[in-house]
Design an enzyme around this catalytic site. Sequence first.
Site, short mmCIF file in Angstrom:
data_model
loop_
_atom_site.label_atom_id
_atom_site.label_comp_id
_atom_site.label_asym_id
_atom_site.label_seq_id
_atom_site.Cartn_x
_atom_site.Cartn_y
_atom_site.Cartn_z
N ASP A 45 0.78 -1.09 0.14
CA ASP A 45 -0.10 0.08 0.06
C ASP A 45 0.80 1.44 -0.18
O ASP A 45 0.39 2.50 -0.17
CB ASP A 45 -0.99 -0.10 1.21
CG ASP A 45 -0.48 0.06 2.44
OD1 ASP A 45 0.99 -0.06 2.76
OD2 ASP A 45 -0.90 0.18 3.53
N ASP A 84 -1.57 -6.03 -0.73
CA ASP A 84 -1.45 -5.45 0.70
C ASP A 84 -2.74 -4.91 0.75
O ASP A 84 -3.44 -4.13 0.04
CB ASP A 84 -0.70 -4.38 0.50
CG ASP A 84 0.10 -3.95 1.95
OD1 ASP A 84 -0.48 -4.56 3.01
OD2 ASP A 84 1.02 -3.11 2.01
N LYS A 114 -1.59 -9.42 2.55
CA LYS A 114 -0.95 -9.08 3.96
C LYS A 114 -1.65 -8.07 4.31
O LYS A 114 -2.40 -7.12 3.90
CB LYS A 114 0.20 -8.21 3.31
CG LYS A 114 1.26 -7.87 4.87
CD LYS A 114 2.33 -7.08 4.30
CE LYS A 114 2.52 -5.75 3.74
NZ LYS A 114 2.07 -4.77 4.94
N GLU A 116 -1.83 -5.54 8.07
CA GLU A 116 -1.38 -5.00 9.18
C GLU A 116 -1.97 -5.09 10.41
O GLU A 116 -3.12 -5.31 10.50
CB GLU A 116 -1.34 -3.46 8.93
CG GLU A 116 -0.32 -2.99 8.03
CD GLU A 116 -0.06 -1.40 7.73
OE1 GLU A 116 -0.55 -0.87 8.69
OE2 GLU A 116 0.51 -1.10 6.76
N GLU A 181 8.41 -4.54 11.01
CA GLU A 181 8.98 -3.33 10.64
C GLU A 181 9.50 -2.39 11.60
O GLU A 181 8.61 -2.08 12.49
CB GLU A 181 7.65 -2.53 9.84
CG GLU A 181 8.30 -1.16 9.34
CD GLU A 181 7.43 -0.68 8.13
OE1 GLU A 181 6.34 -1.40 7.77
OE2 GLU A 181 7.60 0.55 7.98
#
Length: 289
Positions: A45, A84, A114, A116, A181
Amino acid sequence: MTATGIRDFARWKREGRRFVCLTAYDAPTARILEGAGVPMILVGDSVANVVLGYPSTVSVTMDEMLHHTAAVRRGAPKSFVIGDMPFGSYQISSEEAVRNAARFLREGQADAVKIEGARITTIERIVAAGIPTMGHLGLTPQNATQLGGLRVQAADATSARRLLDDALALERAGAFSIVLECVPEEVAAIVTERLSVPTIGIGAGRRCDAQVLVLHDLIGISSGFSPKFVRAYTDVEDRIAGAVRAFQEDVESGDFPGEKEIFGMPSEELGTLRRLLEERESEDKGGAS
Ligand code: KIV
């Protein structure tokens, strides 16, 4: 059928084989990555700020993500492509998350998605629907404001312990790999040792199983801010600017287009054309007098 898949990534971890994941947002870049042997391509993204000019990743929509994912698939038909899930596409309900994840596979032709954050139930539901899912912990840019900005996460013992618990929960929920991250190297190492699925680090030090970077950072096309964890291997921005300046100079000096860049007409045809034009012009003059 893609050349590599989630079983290969897990095996590479067991074998201690490190690998890379890179972002791509369009077909020609995806073709270059596939040609270079990159085994995992993320349609991040990050396309929001890197390519689309939005101020943050929060602005990018499902339709935009699908548009870019499908382009990447066309450019890299054999690569493992991950779409994403954008902000708002998985937070409202698990049902909506499964529906949107399925769109990545059906319309974007991705292999996986994916998500988050420690969205354990959502990830369980998506995996149960047969959709391979990558987790993403530590700094999760979609909720950077809540996290106090784009800063290192899990830097104290309590939050590092929470990160480890989240990573273990994501693994149990069925995530096939987890992006870490912006976390301290030591914390990423502890998480990596305790998981059987690979960790994909970005700003998470040297002991993750794999490393991911935004391609534009690696090739030197900046969207303004360059994080500490980035290493630029070339300066494409400078090269593009140089090529554009040279083109401008050549046009202004009359050097472009040159002999090699034009199409010519056979002299016989040109002679005929000139005669036809002369005839028409003299007819026009005759008609006017
Ligand atoms: O969107 C993205 O590019 C990402 C990577 C940086 C992991 O999420």
